[in-house]
Design a protein around this motif. Structure first.
Motif, PDB file in Angstrom:
ATOM      1  N   PHE A   1     -26.457  -5.715  -4.591  1.00 18.77           N
ATOM      2  CA  PHE A   1     -25.018  -6.167  -4.441  1.00 18.77           C
ATOM      3  C   PHE A   1     -24.137  -4.670  -4.562  1.00 18.77           C
ATOM      4  N   GLY A   2     -24.529  -3.868  -5.336  1.00 13.18           N
ATOM      5  CA  GLY A   2     -24.094  -2.388  -5.353  1.00 13.18           C
ATOM      6  C   GLY A   2     -23.799  -1.941  -4.044  1.00 13.18           C
ATOM      7  N   SER A   3     -25.011  -1.922  -3.253  1.00 16.28           N
ATOM      8  CA  SER A   3     -25.160  -1.406  -1.787  1.00 16.28           C
ATOM      9  C   SER A   3     -23.988  -2.363  -0.997  1.00 16.28           C
ATOM     10  N   ALA A   4     -23.877  -3.681  -0.940  1.00 19.80           N
ATOM     11  CA  ALA A   4     -22.771  -4.518  -0.362  1.00 19.80           C
ATOM     12  C   ALA A   4     -21.520  -4.024  -0.636  1.00 19.80           C
ATOM     13  N   SER A   5     -21.218  -3.765  -1.993  1.00 20.36           N
ATOM     14  CA  SER A   5     -20.073  -3.510  -2.351  1.00 20.36           C
ATOM     15  C   SER A   5     -19.523  -1.771  -1.681  1.00 20.36           C
ATOM     16  N   ALA A   6     -20.632  -1.028  -1.922  1.00 19.29           N
ATOM     17  CA  ALA A   6     -20.310   0.230  -1.421  1.00 19.29           C
ATOM     18  C   ALA A   6     -20.058   0.192   0.054  1.00 19.29           C
ATOM     19  N   ALA A   7     -20.890  -0.586   0.801  1.00 19.58           N
ATOM     20  CA  ALA A   7     -20.663  -0.723   2.307  1.00 19.58           C
ATOM     21  C   ALA A   7     -19.297  -1.512   2.564  1.00 19.58           C
ATOM     22  N   LEU A   8     -18.800  -2.182   1.811  1.00 15.80           N
ATOM     23  CA  LEU A   8     -17.321  -2.702   2.155  1.00 15.80           C
ATOM     24  C   LEU A   8     -16.182  -1.672   1.579  1.00 15.80           C
ATOM     25  N   LEU A   9     -16.612  -0.660   0.736  1.00 13.32           N
ATOM     26  CA  LEU A   9     -15.480   0.448   0.679  1.00 13.32           C
ATOM     27  C   LEU A   9     -15.603   1.338   1.597  1.00 13.32           C
ATOM     28  N   LEU A  10     -16.794   1.690   2.277  1.00 19.58           N
ATOM     29  CA  LEU A  10     -16.936   2.440   3.459  1.00 19.58           C
ATOM     30  C   LEU A  10     -16.294   1.853   4.671  1.00 19.58           C
ATOM     31  N   ILE A  11     -16.503   0.535   4.804  1.00 19.60           N
ATOM     32  CA  ILE A  11     -15.717  -0.229   5.857  1.00 19.60           C
ATOM     33  C   ILE A  11     -14.225  -0.046   5.703  1.00 19.60           C
ATOM     34  N   GLN A  12     -13.660  -0.183   4.588  1.00 18.88           N
ATOM     35  CA  GLN A  12     -12.191   0.025   4.165  1.00 18.88           C
ATOM     36  C   GLN A  12     -11.728   1.173   4.767  1.00 18.88           C
ATOM     37  N   TYR A  13     -12.499   2.260   4.353  1.00 18.32           N
ATOM     38  CA  TYR A  13     -11.934   3.752   4.556  1.00 18.32           C
ATOM     39  C   TYR A  13     -12.231   4.147   6.290  1.00 18.32           C
ATOM     40  N   PHE A  14     -13.075   3.785   6.669  1.00 19.51           N
ATOM     41  CA  PHE A  14     -13.609   4.080   7.914  1.00 19.51           C
ATOM     42  C   PHE A  14     -12.595   3.636   9.180  1.00 19.51           C
ATOM     43  N   ASN A  15     -12.400   2.026   8.651  1.00 22.26           N
ATOM     44  CA  ASN A  15     -11.446   1.369   9.624  1.00 22.26           C
ATOM     45  C   ASN A  15     -10.126   1.434   9.387  1.00 22.26           C
ATOM     46  N   ARG A  16      -9.718   2.330   8.204  1.00 22.60           N
ATOM     47  CA  ARG A  16      -8.496   2.823   7.754  1.00 22.60           C
ATOM     48  C   ARG A  16      -7.382   1.541   7.451  1.00 22.60           C
ATOM     49  N   LEU A  17      -8.345   0.739   6.773  1.00 21.85           N
ATOM     50  CA  LEU A  17      -7.502  -0.601   6.284  1.00 21.85           C
ATOM     51  C   LEU A  17      -6.638  -0.498   5.299  1.00 21.85           C
ATOM     52  N   TYR A  18      -6.670   0.858   4.501  1.00 24.56           N
ATOM     53  CA  TYR A  18      -5.695   1.090   3.563  1.00 24.56           C
ATOM     54  C   TYR A  18      -4.225   1.277   3.915  1.00 24.56           C
ATOM     55  N   THR A  19      -4.133   1.644   5.582  1.00 25.95           N
ATOM     56  CA  THR A  19      -2.705   1.959   5.948  1.00 25.95           C
ATOM     57  C   THR A  19      -1.691   0.703   6.065  1.00 25.95           C
ATOM     58  N   GLU A  20      -2.351  -0.554   5.870  1.00 25.02           N
ATOM     59  CA  GLU A  20      -1.303  -1.611   6.082  1.00 25.02           C
ATOM     60  C   GLU A  20      -1.693  -2.656   4.991  1.00 25.02           C
ATOM     61  N   ARG A  21      -0.668  -3.507   5.069  1.00 25.73           N
ATOM     62  CA  ARG A  21      -0.802  -4.573   3.689  1.00 25.73           C
ATOM     63  C   ARG A  21      -0.936  -5.789   4.713  1.00 25.73           C
ATOM     64  N   SER A  22      -2.003  -6.179   4.655  1.00 28.59           N
ATOM     65  CA  SER A  22      -2.291  -7.719   5.231  1.00 28.59           C
ATOM     66  C   SER A  22      -3.469  -8.222   4.566  1.00 28.59           C
ATOM     67  N   PHE A  23      -3.826  -9.487   4.914  1.00 35.81           N
ATOM     68  CA  PHE A  23      -5.002 -10.197   4.380  1.00 35.81           C
ATOM     69  C   PHE A  23      -6.152  -9.491   4.800  1.00 35.81           C
ATOM     70  N   VAL A  24      -6.210  -9.097   5.903  1.00 36.53           N
ATOM     71  CA  VAL A  24      -7.610  -8.407   6.576  1.00 36.53           C
ATOM     72  C   VAL A  24      -7.770  -7.153   5.782  1.00 36.53           C
ATOM     73  N   SER A  25      -6.676  -6.322   5.376  1.00 34.33           N
ATOM     74  CA  SER A  25      -6.959  -5.237   4.735  1.00 34.33           C
ATOM     75  C   SER A  25      -7.436  -5.636   3.399  1.00 34.33           C
ATOM     76  N   ALA A  26      -7.001  -6.698   2.822  1.00 38.49           N
ATOM     77  CA  ALA A  26      -7.389  -6.897   1.342  1.00 38.49           C
ATOM     78  C   ALA A  26      -8.885  -7.682   1.337  1.00 38.49           C
ATOM     79  N   LEU A  27      -9.357  -7.971   2.602  1.00 40.78           N
ATOM     80  CA  LEU A  27     -10.634  -8.591   2.455  1.00 40.78           C
ATOM     81  C   LEU A  27     -12.016  -7.677   1.760  1.00 40.78           C
ATOM     82  N   PRO A  28     -11.947  -6.465   2.147  1.00 38.22           N
ATOM     83  CA  PRO A  28     -12.933  -5.422   1.556  1.00 38.22           C
ATOM     84  C   PRO A  28     -13.074  -5.425   0.085  1.00 38.22           C
ATOM     85  N   VAL A  29     -11.626  -5.245  -0.639  1.00 39.37           N
ATOM     86  CA  VAL A  29     -11.341  -5.474  -2.023  1.00 39.37           C
ATOM     87  C   VAL A  29     -11.613  -6.930  -2.461  1.00 39.37           C
ATOM     88  N   LEU A  30     -11.255  -7.836  -1.970  1.00 40.67           N
ATOM     89  CA  LEU A  30     -11.635  -9.175  -2.555  1.00 40.67           C
ATOM     90  C   LEU A  30     -13.297  -9.414  -2.575  1.00 40.67           C
TER      91      LEU A  30
END
Length: 161
Positions: free
Chosen positions: A12-41
């Motif tokens: 589960f740590g690997s899955a959580s790390a993968a979500l973090l990498l997805i968030q940064y690689f796709n630059r989801l931190y640039t916008e405030r939307s439901f899709v950008s919050a999915l990796p954190v949730l």
């Protein structure tokens, strides 16, 4: 117990790390939307699910006491937080363009805040220590709450435990 904690925490740590990498690689931190919050949730839900499955597996193995449930939950979430921190360390060391883009957005937000943003230190905010503290605080809190709740709810259903 430690074998189960290591297996569940690593998976589960690997899955959580993968979500973090997805968030940064796709630059989801640039916008405030439901899709950008999915990796954190998703990371929070992954942590909850990991603790639930560890406690359930330990309950099925035999006598489980509250202390052992709490300890297993905290160890599992500490492992998840550690692996996620390693993924952030990878971003800091090996992905300077992503981290510089993130730093630029934080600098813009600081300038837009005016006087309110004067005390905000971007480099301190982006440091590994700050990220690690937030990860361990969040995950250990989740671990303690979920392991206590799962233990108490499962003990209520099994009066002989």
């Amino acid at each position: 117990m430690f074998k189960r904690v290591l297996i569940y925490g690593s998976a589960f740590g690997s899955a959580s790390a993968a979500l973090l990498l997805i968030q940064y690689f796709n630059r989801l931190y640039t916008e405030r939307s439901f899709v950008s919050a999915l990796p954190v949730l998703g990371s929070v839900l992954i942590t909850v699910l990991a603790v639930f499955l560890v406690i359930r597996a330990l309950r099925r193995e035999g006598n489980l006491i509250m202390g052992k449930a709490l300890f297993a939950g905290l160890l599992t979430t500490a492992l998840i937080a550690g692996i996620t921190t390693l993924a952030y360390q990878y971003l800091l060391d090996n992905q300077p363009e992503i981290m510089n883009h993130y730093r630029g957005l934080l600098e813009q937000a600081k300038k837009a805040a005016g006087k309110e943003g004067e005390g905000f230190d971007v480099d301190s905010y982006m440091s590994l220590g700050t990220f690690m503290r937030s990860q361990f605080s969040l995950n250990l809190s989740i671990g303690m709450l979920v392991s206590s709740a799962v233990f108490l709810l499962s003990a209520r259903r099994q009066p002989n435990a």
